[in-house]
Design a protein around this motif. Structure first.
Motif, mmCIF file in Angstrom:
data_model
loop_
_atom_site.group_PDB
_atom_site.id
_atom_site.type_symbol
_atom_site.label_atom_id
_atom_site.label_comp_id
_atom_site.label_asym_id
_atom_site.label_seq_id
_atom_site.Cartn_x
_atom_site.Cartn_y
_atom_site.Cartn_z
ATOM 1 N N SER A 104 0.818 -1.202 0.000
ATOM 2 C CA SER A 104 0.000 0.000 0.000
ATOM 3 C C SER A 104 0.857 1.259 0.000
ATOM 4 N N LEU A 141 -6.614 -7.429 -2.702
ATOM 5 C CA LEU A 141 -5.808 -6.236 -2.426
ATOM 6 C C LEU A 141 -5.425 -5.516 -3.715
ATOM 7 N N PHE A 157 -2.900 0.119 -3.450
ATOM 8 C CA PHE A 157 -1.928 -0.974 -3.528
ATOM 9 C C PHE A 157 -1.167 -0.917 -4.848
#
Length: 175
Positions: A62, A131, A137
């Motif tokens: 991230s 994700l 991300f």
């Protein structure tokens, strides 16, 4: 560390055997320790689950995390993949691979991004896929430039790039 002109002091079959050992060891680990440098040139240690590519590794991290900010600032890192201390036979000489790496931020949905995502999903499942759908991300490709493989006391090897392996002969000496 060795430089690009290092020539292996091992036979080809021994070098191949050690390369396979390294690949098996790395495949058995799910995450790597990551050292990056911040804008003030201070080191920062963290970790990330990783995927394995051809001569590279992929991490999906991230932008909120400091290691992502650091890799954007300085696209170099050191990565440590290490044996679990709970199962290590010798705590002072745990098996490990340490790489100096170049980091490259990959463009979303590029061929490289898709390869990295496929690798992460195959190793870590649906969580990696989920994700990857979040805008913060980012995918980085980490490419080793040099490294060390340590499998115990007196059993350390220099790695140039992802290919040449040389036995390090400097031993421990009494005081």
């Amino acid at each position: 560390m060795t430089d690009a002109t290092t020539v292996s002091n091992l036979t080809q079959s021994t070098e191949d055997k050690i390369r396979i050992e390294i690949e098996r060891f790395i495949s058995s680990r799910k995450s790597l320790m990551l050292s990056t440098i911040n804008e003030n040139n201070l080191p920062f240690a963290s970790y990330a689950p990783f995927g394995i590519g051809k001569d590279c590794y992929y991490i999906l991290i991230s932008d909120i995390a400091l290691h992502a900010k650091n890799l954007r600032h300085m696209p170099k890192a050191s990565a440590l993949i290490i044996e679990d201390e709970d199962t290590a036979g010798e705590l002072f000489a745990r098996m490990r691979v340490n790489y100096q790496m170049d980091a490259e931020l990959l463009e979303v949905n590029s061929e490289a991004w898709n390869q990295g995502l496929a690798s992460l999903v195959s190793r870590h499942g649906e969580r990696a896929q989920n994700l990857s759908q979040l805008s913060d991300f980012k995918m980085f490709r980490l490419t080793p430039t040099s490294g060390r493989y340590v499998k115990g006391f007196g059993r350390a090897y220099a790695i140039t790039g992802n290919s040449t392996i040389s036995h390090l002969r400097e031993g421990h000496k009494p005081r």
